[in-house]
Design a protein around this motif. Structure first.
Motif, PDB file in Angstrom:
ATOM      1  N   LEU A  72       0.736  43.158 -21.592  1.00  0.00           N
ATOM      2  CA  LEU A  72       0.041  42.485 -22.579  1.00  0.00           C
ATOM      3  C   LEU A  72      -0.562  40.234 -21.889  1.00  0.00           C
ATOM      4  O   LEU A  72      -0.031  40.476 -21.404  1.00  0.00           O
ATOM      5  CB  LEU A  72       0.382  42.736 -23.755  1.00  0.00           C
ATOM      6  CG  LEU A  72       1.203  43.721 -24.285  1.00  0.00           C
ATOM      7  CD1 LEU A  72       2.017  44.091 -25.229  1.00  0.00           C
ATOM      8  CD2 LEU A  72      -0.648  44.620 -24.908  1.00  0.00           C
ATOM      9  N   HIS A  73      -1.687  40.525 -23.114  1.00  0.00           N
ATOM     10  CA  HIS A  73      -1.799  38.932 -22.385  1.00  0.00           C
ATOM     11  C   HIS A  73      -1.346  37.905 -23.219  1.00  0.00           C
ATOM     12  O   HIS A  73      -1.300  37.295 -23.448  1.00  0.00           O
ATOM     13  CB  HIS A  73      -3.942  39.182 -22.772  1.00  0.00           C
ATOM     14  CG  HIS A  73      -5.032  40.017 -21.803  1.00  0.00           C
ATOM     15  ND1 HIS A  73      -4.726  39.979 -20.636  1.00  0.00           N
ATOM     16  CD2 HIS A  73      -5.144  41.319 -21.968  1.00  0.00           C
ATOM     17  CE1 HIS A  73      -5.295  40.547 -20.112  1.00  0.00           C
ATOM     18  NE2 HIS A  73      -5.828  40.991 -20.781  1.00  0.00           N
ATOM     19  N   ALA A  74      -0.915  38.854 -24.612  1.00  0.00           N
ATOM     20  CA  ALA A  74      -0.968  37.492 -25.533  1.00  0.00           C
ATOM     21  C   ALA A  74       0.860  37.771 -25.870  1.00  0.00           C
ATOM     22  O   ALA A  74       1.627  38.936 -26.263  1.00  0.00           O
ATOM     23  CB  ALA A  74      -1.219  37.926 -27.233  1.00  0.00           C
ATOM     24  N   GLY A  99      -1.044  39.695  -6.314  1.00  0.00           N
ATOM     25  CA  GLY A  99      -1.845  40.847  -5.870  1.00  0.00           C
ATOM     26  C   GLY A  99      -2.944  40.985  -6.834  1.00  0.00           C
ATOM     27  O   GLY A  99      -3.561  40.522  -7.985  1.00  0.00           O
ATOM     28  N   ALA A 100      -3.229  42.691  -6.593  1.00  0.00           N
ATOM     29  CA  ALA A 100      -4.573  43.416  -6.898  1.00  0.00           C
ATOM     30  C   ALA A 100      -4.217  44.200  -8.640  1.00  0.00           C
ATOM     31  O   ALA A 100      -2.730  44.159  -8.977  1.00  0.00           O
ATOM     32  CB  ALA A 100      -5.116  44.447  -5.994  1.00  0.00           C
ATOM     33  N   TYR A 101      -4.629  43.938  -9.960  1.00  0.00           N
ATOM     34  CA  TYR A 101      -4.603  44.134 -10.733  1.00  0.00           C
ATOM     35  C   TYR A 101      -5.766  44.544 -11.292  1.00  0.00           C
ATOM     36  O   TYR A 101      -7.547  44.270 -11.172  1.00  0.00           O
ATOM     37  CB  TYR A 101      -4.372  42.786 -12.000  1.00  0.00           C
ATOM     38  CG  TYR A 101      -5.147  41.604 -11.545  1.00  0.00           C
ATOM     39  CD1 TYR A 101      -5.928  41.384 -12.729  1.00  0.00           C
ATOM     40  CD2 TYR A 101      -4.602  39.887 -10.734  1.00  0.00           C
ATOM     41  CE1 TYR A 101      -6.956  40.636 -12.507  1.00  0.00           C
ATOM     42  CE2 TYR A 101      -5.807  39.757 -11.144  1.00  0.00           C
ATOM     43  CZ  TYR A 101      -6.833  39.155 -12.093  1.00  0.00           C
ATOM     44  OH  TYR A 101      -7.478  38.378 -12.108  1.00  0.00           O
ATOM     45  N   ILE A 102      -6.458  44.901 -12.288  1.00  0.00           N
ATOM     46  CA  ILE A 102      -6.996  46.218 -13.308  1.00  0.00           C
ATOM     47  C   ILE A 102      -6.676  45.273 -14.991  1.00  0.00           C
ATOM     48  O   ILE A 102      -5.930  45.466 -15.441  1.00  0.00           O
ATOM     49  CB  ILE A 102      -6.898  47.239 -13.537  1.00  0.00           C
ATOM     50  CG1 ILE A 102      -7.053  47.883 -12.430  1.00  0.00           C
ATOM     51  CG2 ILE A 102      -7.918  47.827 -14.380  1.00  0.00           C
ATOM     52  CD1 ILE A 102      -6.956  49.491 -11.537  1.00  0.00           C
ATOM     53  N   ARG A 103      -8.203  44.702 -14.795  1.00  0.00           N
ATOM     54  CA  ARG A 103      -7.812  44.167 -16.640  1.00  0.00           C
ATOM     55  C   ARG A 103      -7.973  44.736 -17.790  1.00  0.00           C
ATOM     56  O   ARG A 103      -9.403  46.157 -17.280  1.00  0.00           O
ATOM     57  CB  ARG A 103      -8.092  42.623 -16.406  1.00  0.00           C
ATOM     58  CG  ARG A 103      -8.912  41.748 -17.942  1.00  0.00           C
ATOM     59  CD  ARG A 103      -9.369  40.407 -17.769  1.00  0.00           C
ATOM     60  NE  ARG A 103      -9.121  39.901 -16.847  1.00  0.00           N
ATOM     61  CZ  ARG A 103      -8.287  38.049 -17.362  1.00  0.00           C
ATOM     62  NH1 ARG A 103      -7.595  38.751 -18.262  1.00  0.00           N
ATOM     63  NH2 ARG A 103      -7.607  37.584 -16.712  1.00  0.00           N
ATOM     64  N   TYR A 104      -7.561  44.997 -18.936  1.00  0.00           N
ATOM     65  CA  TYR A 104      -8.385  45.748 -19.583  1.00  0.00           C
ATOM     66  C   TYR A 104      -8.364  45.011 -21.243  1.00  0.00           C
ATOM     67  O   TYR A 104      -7.629  44.422 -21.025  1.00  0.00           O
ATOM     68  CB  TYR A 104      -6.913  46.884 -19.680  1.00  0.00           C
ATOM     69  CG  TYR A 104      -6.731  48.420 -18.651  1.00  0.00           C
ATOM     70  CD1 TYR A 104      -7.432  49.131 -18.751  1.00  0.00           C
ATOM     71  CD2 TYR A 104      -5.922  48.089 -18.360  1.00  0.00           C
ATOM     72  CE1 TYR A 104      -7.506  50.010 -17.997  1.00  0.00           C
ATOM     73  CE2 TYR A 104      -5.680  48.702 -17.102  1.00  0.00           C
ATOM     74  CZ  TYR A 104      -6.117  49.798 -16.828  1.00  0.00           C
ATOM     75  OH  TYR A 104      -6.341  50.982 -15.958  1.00  0.00           O
ATOM     76  N   HIS A 106      -6.507  44.411 -23.762  1.00  0.00           N
ATOM     77  CA  HIS A 106      -5.579  44.410 -24.789  1.00  0.00           C
ATOM     78  C   HIS A 106      -4.378  43.694 -23.035  1.00  0.00           C
ATOM     79  O   HIS A 106      -3.019  43.353 -23.644  1.00  0.00           O
ATOM     80  CB  HIS A 106      -4.483  44.850 -25.686  1.00  0.00           C
ATOM     81  CG  HIS A 106      -5.405  44.729 -26.662  1.00  0.00           C
ATOM     82  ND1 HIS A 106      -5.324  44.599 -27.865  1.00  0.00           N
ATOM     83  CD2 HIS A 106      -5.475  46.444 -27.027  1.00  0.00           C
ATOM     84  CE1 HIS A 106      -6.502  44.766 -28.739  1.00  0.00           C
ATOM     85  NE2 HIS A 106      -6.923  46.230 -27.903  1.00  0.00           N
ATOM     86  N   GLY A 107      -4.143  43.802 -22.048  1.00  0.00           N
ATOM     87  CA  GLY A 107      -3.485  43.712 -21.198  1.00  0.00           C
ATOM     88  C   GLY A 107      -4.231  43.855 -19.973  1.00  0.00           C
ATOM     89  O   GLY A 107      -5.480  43.825 -19.244  1.00  0.00           O
ATOM     90  N   MET A 108      -2.744  43.970 -18.727  1.00  0.00           N
ATOM     91  CA  MET A 108      -3.121  44.551 -16.837  1.00  0.00           C
ATOM     92  C   MET A 108      -2.637  45.452 -16.783  1.00  0.00           C
ATOM     93  O   MET A 108      -1.056  45.624 -17.458  1.00  0.00           O
ATOM     94  CB  MET A 108      -3.153  43.224 -16.470  1.00  0.00           C
ATOM     95  CG  MET A 108      -4.419  41.989 -16.970  1.00  0.00           C
ATOM     96  SD  MET A 108      -4.274  40.844 -15.827  1.00  0.00           S
ATOM     97  CE  MET A 108      -2.982  39.449 -16.801  1.00  0.00           C
ATOM     98  N   ARG A 109      -2.791  45.800 -15.609  1.00  0.00           N
ATOM     99  CA  ARG A 109      -2.052  46.519 -15.155  1.00  0.00           C
ATOM    100  C   ARG A 109      -2.447  45.962 -13.581  1.00  0.00           C
ATOM    101  O   ARG A 109      -3.181  46.382 -13.311  1.00  0.00           O
ATOM    102  CB  ARG A 109      -2.460  47.746 -14.815  1.00  0.00           C
ATOM    103  CG  ARG A 109      -1.574  49.421 -14.403  1.00  0.00           C
ATOM    104  CD  ARG A 109      -2.118  50.190 -14.529  1.00  0.00           C
ATOM    105  NE  ARG A 109      -3.193  51.218 -14.444  1.00  0.00           N
ATOM    106  CZ  ARG A 109      -3.708  51.670 -13.338  1.00  0.00           C
ATOM    107  NH1 ARG A 109      -3.000  51.241 -12.334  1.00  0.00           N
ATOM    108  NH2 ARG A 109      -5.221  51.649 -12.904  1.00  0.00           N
ATOM    109  N   TYR A 110      -1.280  46.751 -12.713  1.00  0.00           N
ATOM    110  CA  TYR A 110      -0.880  45.176 -11.000  1.00  0.00           C
ATOM    111  C   TYR A 110       0.101  45.939 -10.596  1.00  0.00           C
ATOM    112  O   TYR A 110       0.351  46.732 -10.456  1.00  0.00           O
ATOM    113  CB  TYR A 110      -0.928  43.699 -11.748  1.00  0.00           C
ATOM    114  CG  TYR A 110       0.301  44.066 -12.648  1.00  0.00           C
ATOM    115  CD1 TYR A 110       1.783  43.084 -12.203  1.00  0.00           C
ATOM    116  CD2 TYR A 110       0.138  44.016 -14.157  1.00  0.00           C
ATOM    117  CE1 TYR A 110       2.070  43.173 -12.767  1.00  0.00           C
ATOM    118  CE2 TYR A 110       1.507  43.541 -14.618  1.00  0.00           C
ATOM    119  CZ  TYR A 110       2.519  43.177 -14.066  1.00  0.00           C
ATOM    120  OH  TYR A 110       3.699  42.640 -15.155  1.00  0.00           O
ATOM    121  N   ALA A 111      -0.086  45.600  -9.564  1.00  0.00           N
ATOM    122  CA  ALA A 111       0.879  46.128  -8.245  1.00  0.00           C
ATOM    123  C   ALA A 111       1.957  44.887  -8.376  1.00  0.00           C
ATOM    124  O   ALA A 111       2.890  45.556  -7.480  1.00  0.00           O
ATOM    125  CB  ALA A 111      -0.392  45.058  -6.793  1.00  0.00           C
TER     126      ALA A 111
END
Length: 231
Positions: A72-74, A99-104, A106-111
């Protein structure tokens, strides 16, 4: 026309927050963390790479899959998750997203990630935690740990915060919910331990006195029976 997601090139790795359970390897040599939802059966270290939990051979994170590390970002949103009954004993991790990540939203999904800090909540009794204790459950090859004040889980094996960080294999900062870093046991825990030791010592003394009285009574009884037989 195929739409592409906007690319980011930050000057430094983004920071994220997530909840997890501390774990200790069965041989006591390594520590790490395990997630609370997707991928919760695969513990990870302070510095680790994400793998597809479905066994698919693709780069993580993939837009066509939901695998990868999540955060999450916060920090407030991550801490709010520990209010749920199922996650009351989880800790909050501060991580660097690598590494690579996908931003959403409320948060991120990443490698790839590096765990930089651990925020430990209070012991279930309400006192500040001073160590991690065996939570009573685990995963194959790993025992799950939980915050403990040092007095509530006296019968269970435990690990100090310094010991946990040392076995993590990388720099790791552990802070308790009250803002104090891991150190000496809580004063109340010390008092409980001292009281227990004192009671055990008194019980041993009483037992010794009881044995002495029983010995004297036995000798008096034997002497009385001998005197009756002489008559």
């Amino acid at each position: 026309m195929r739409l592409r997601l906007p690319q980011e090139r930050p000057a430094r790795p983004p920071t994220g927050y997530k909840i997890a359970y501390p774990v200790l390897s069965g041989d006591g040599a390594r520590t790490g963390f395990t997630g609370v939802s997707l991928g919760g059966g695969a513990p990870y270290g302070v510095l680790d790479d994400a793998r597809c939990v479905y066994g698919r051979r693709h780069r993580v994170p993939s837009r066509l899959c939901d695998c990868g590390f999540h955060c999450l970002h916060a920090s407030a949103e991550a801490r709010a998750l520990t209010c749920e009954g199922a996650h009351r004993r989880a800790v909050v991790l501060e991580v660097s997203v690598l590494g690579a990540y996908i931003r959403y939203e409320h948060g991120m999904r990443y490698a790839r990630q590096r765990v930089r800090g651990v925020r430990v909540g209070p012991c279930p009794c309400g006192r500040a935690a001073t160590r991690f204790a065996d939570a009573g459950w685990g995963l194959p090859g790993w025992r799950v740990l939980a915050p403990d004040c040092g007095g509530c889980s006296l019968g269970r094996s435990g690990l100090t915060f310094a010991g946990f960080a040392e076995r993590a294999g990388g720099p790791l900062t552990i802070v308790t919910e009250g803002g104090a870093t891991g150190g000496p046991p809580h004063a109340d825990a010390d008092a409980d331990a001292t009281t227990l030791a004192g009671l055990m010592a008194e019980a041993a003394l009483l037992q010794a006195r009881l044995d002495w009285f029983q010995g004297r009574l036995a000798r008096l009884a034997d002497g009385g029976q001998a005197g009756t037989a002489d008559r």
